[in-house]
Design a protein around this motif. Sequence first.
Motif, PDB file in Angstrom:
ATOM      1  N   SER A  48       0.838  -1.198   0.000  1.00 59.44           N
ATOM      2  CA  SER A  48       0.000   0.000   0.000  1.00 59.44           C
ATOM      3  C   SER A  48       0.867   1.241   0.000  1.00 59.44           C
ATOM      4  N   SER A  49       0.335   2.279  -0.604  1.00 58.17           N
ATOM      5  CA  SER A  49       1.019   3.568  -0.566  1.00 58.17           C
ATOM      6  C   SER A  49       0.735   4.208   0.792  1.00 58.17           C
ATOM      7  N   PRO A  50       1.709   4.944   1.357  1.00 63.98           N
ATOM      8  CA  PRO A  50       1.459   5.550   2.676  1.00 63.98           C
ATOM      9  C   PRO A  50       0.278   6.518   2.672  1.00 63.98           C
ATOM     10  N   SER A  51       0.025   7.157   1.537  1.00 66.10           N
ATOM     11  CA  SER A  51      -1.150   8.038   1.455  1.00 66.10           C
ATOM     12  C   SER A  51      -1.426   8.345  -0.014  1.00 66.10           C
ATOM     13  N   ARG A  52      -2.531   9.036  -0.267  1.00 71.53           N
ATOM     14  CA  ARG A  52      -2.857   9.398  -1.652  1.00 71.53           C
ATOM     15  C   ARG A  52      -2.098  10.641  -2.094  1.00 71.53           C
ATOM     16  N   GLU A  53      -1.378  11.277  -1.170  1.00 76.40           N
ATOM     17  CA  GLU A  53      -0.654  12.504  -1.527  1.00 76.40           C
ATOM     18  C   GLU A  53       0.784  12.242  -1.985  1.00 76.40           C
ATOM     19  N   ILE A  54       1.163  10.964  -2.018  1.00 77.44           N
ATOM     20  CA  ILE A  54       2.532  10.640  -2.449  1.00 77.44           C
ATOM     21  C   ILE A  54       2.758  11.177  -3.867  1.00 77.44           C
ATOM     22  N   LEU A  55       3.904  11.851  -4.064  1.00 74.33           N
ATOM     23  CA  LEU A  55       4.157  12.503  -5.350  1.00 74.33           C
ATOM     24  C   LEU A  55       4.719  11.526  -6.381  1.00 74.33           C
ATOM     25  N   ARG A  56       5.481  10.543  -5.903  1.00 73.17           N
ATOM     26  CA  ARG A  56       6.109   9.601  -6.841  1.00 73.17           C
ATOM     27  C   ARG A  56       5.752   8.174  -6.432  1.00 73.17           C
ATOM     28  N   PRO A  57       4.475   7.781  -6.638  1.00 76.00           N
ATOM     29  CA  PRO A  57       4.054   6.447  -6.193  1.00 76.00           C
ATOM     30  C   PRO A  57       4.808   5.345  -6.941  1.00 76.00           C
ATOM     31  N   ALA A  58       4.891   4.184  -6.331  1.00 75.55           N
ATOM     32  CA  ALA A  58       5.575   3.046  -6.958  1.00 75.55           C
ATOM     33  C   ALA A  58       4.536   2.025  -7.398  1.00 75.55           C
ATOM     34  N   ASP A  59       4.980   1.086  -8.210  1.00 72.82           N
ATOM     35  CA  ASP A  59       4.123  -0.021  -8.639  1.00 72.82           C
ATOM     36  C   ASP A  59       4.158  -1.076  -7.526  1.00 72.82           C
ATOM     37  N   LEU A  60       3.148  -1.049  -6.652  1.00 72.62           N
ATOM     38  CA  LEU A  60       3.135  -1.958  -5.498  1.00 72.62           C
ATOM     39  C   LEU A  60       2.021  -2.998  -5.671  1.00 72.62           C
ATOM     40  N   ARG A  61       2.257  -4.170  -5.119  1.00 69.99           N
ATOM     41  CA  ARG A  61       1.235  -5.233  -5.202  1.00 69.99           C
ATOM     42  C   ARG A  61       0.766  -5.610  -3.810  1.00 69.99           C
ATOM     43  N   PRO A  62      -0.550  -5.571  -3.570  1.00 70.31           N
ATOM     44  CA  PRO A  62      -1.043  -5.957  -2.240  1.00 70.31           C
ATOM     45  C   PRO A  62      -0.610  -7.379  -1.894  1.00 70.31           C
ATOM     46  N   VAL A  63      -0.181  -7.561  -0.657  1.00 66.13           N
ATOM     47  CA  VAL A  63       0.321  -8.868  -0.219  1.00 66.13           C
ATOM     48  C   VAL A  63      -0.814  -9.678   0.433  1.00 66.13           C
ATOM     49  N   MET A  64      -1.747  -8.985   1.077  1.00 69.49           N
ATOM     50  CA  MET A  64      -2.799  -9.675   1.844  1.00 69.49           C
ATOM     51  C   MET A  64      -4.109  -9.758   1.048  1.00 69.49           C
ATOM     52  N   THR A  65      -4.699 -10.951   1.029  1.00 71.51           N
ATOM     53  CA  THR A  65      -6.067 -11.134   0.510  1.00 71.51           C
ATOM     54  C   THR A  65      -6.863 -11.834   1.597  1.00 71.51           C
ATOM     55  N   PHE A  66      -8.081 -11.369   1.823  1.00 71.61           N
ATOM     56  CA  PHE A  66      -8.941 -11.962   2.849  1.00 71.61           C
ATOM     57  C   PHE A  66     -10.122 -12.600   2.134  1.00 71.61           C
ATOM     58  N   LYS A  67     -10.284 -13.901   2.324  1.00 71.59           N
ATOM     59  CA  LYS A  67     -11.338 -14.625   1.613  1.00 71.59           C
ATOM     60  C   LYS A  67     -12.214 -15.413   2.582  1.00 71.59           C
ATOM     61  N   CYS A  68     -13.405 -15.730   2.126  1.00 69.85           N
ATOM     62  CA  CYS A  68     -14.258 -16.645   2.899  1.00 69.85           C
ATOM     63  C   CYS A  68     -15.201 -17.361   1.950  1.00 69.85           C
TER      64      CYS A  68
END
Length: 375
Positions: free
Chosen positions: A226-246
Amino acid sequence: MPSSWIEIDLGALRHNYQQVCRRLHPATRVLGVVKSDAYGHGMVPVARELEKSGVHFLAVSKFWEARELRSAGIRVPILVLLGLEPGEMEEAVRLQVRPVLFRPDHARELSRAARGRDLPAPFHLKVDTGMGRLGVPWDRTQGFLEEILALPGLELEGVVSHLAVADEADKAYSKIQVSRFRHVLNLLSRKGLEVTYAHISNSAGVLDIPEAHFQLVRPGIMLYGSSPSREILRPADLRPVMTFKCKVLQLKDVPPGSPIGYGRTFVTQRNTRVATLPVGYDDGYPRLLSNRGAVLVRGRRAPVAGRVSMNMITVDVTGIPDVREDDEAVILGSQGSEQITADEIADLSGTISYEIYCNMGRHACKVFLNGLDSA
Ligand SMILES: Cc1ncc(COP(=O)(O)O)c(C=O)c1O
């Protein structure tokens, strides 16, 4: 398999770690923040994967976490961000776990423990450059150092501070903090003390403030996707690590006018198909998402209908064809082309992704996928 579970994608963790490294000068190393059970992702498996990926240091908040990492065979240096209690110091010295230091009495205890064990006790000086939380105030470090540096056994390995608003678009205050940090480093240098690791950058510092990188950076949230916030000026290509399923526990067709859940806050307006899912606020799904959140079923969004209970939610799947009992539902993560992010859940519940991960991560059943071991 239980009826709800968390999947942790260690491949995504490695990808995010690489994204951190791509932002750094080749000489800058990475300290991975794995406190609070690696933000709910599972401290030991995450630490193992980071160690295999080449992380230089790890950080936890409490000593028992460091002890657990050592028991699991983790060998990289570990920093304890809240420092140590006097009763923990001898064991910490033996395990070569480093505390941050910000109190002279703790320094004296650490020195005693080092002499008792006849081992050096590396520590990181914790400086408050404007966060106003933990640390020696930056303009009082000289006095603090004079009090502790003569103590035998202590080894000043690092200097650490923390940025208060690095995730905001305006970087002016962060730059003031960095210049105070440099002031402390210059003071040490004038005393002939060259520290191996100066570090002040969290994920936001890694992404947006290259002049704050120094020898070590301390990302947490970006490792978890996750990005630390939506105000980040130079966001990176990040992939969520956690998925919650049921799994869908029960499906029910009800006529118009049927109340759903505690308080009867949702009453059906039409013939409605309701799916009951075995996830509630005890599983970290915020109660504030009552009548507001959504989950994914058969690749489509199904809105939460009624209140979130302790162990269950009810969702409206009326428009979604072919839903069956035992179908997989996604509470957090992707299904088909749809996605529910921790930021979406955080926004709806007035918090930040960090808290969503920590709370959902307390779930008893975690499945680790795509680790280097399982390749
Ligand atoms: C002292 C310290 N350093 C680094 C971090 C990592 O911050 P982030 O998760 O925003 O990268 C934290 C997180 O709270 C922290 O307390």
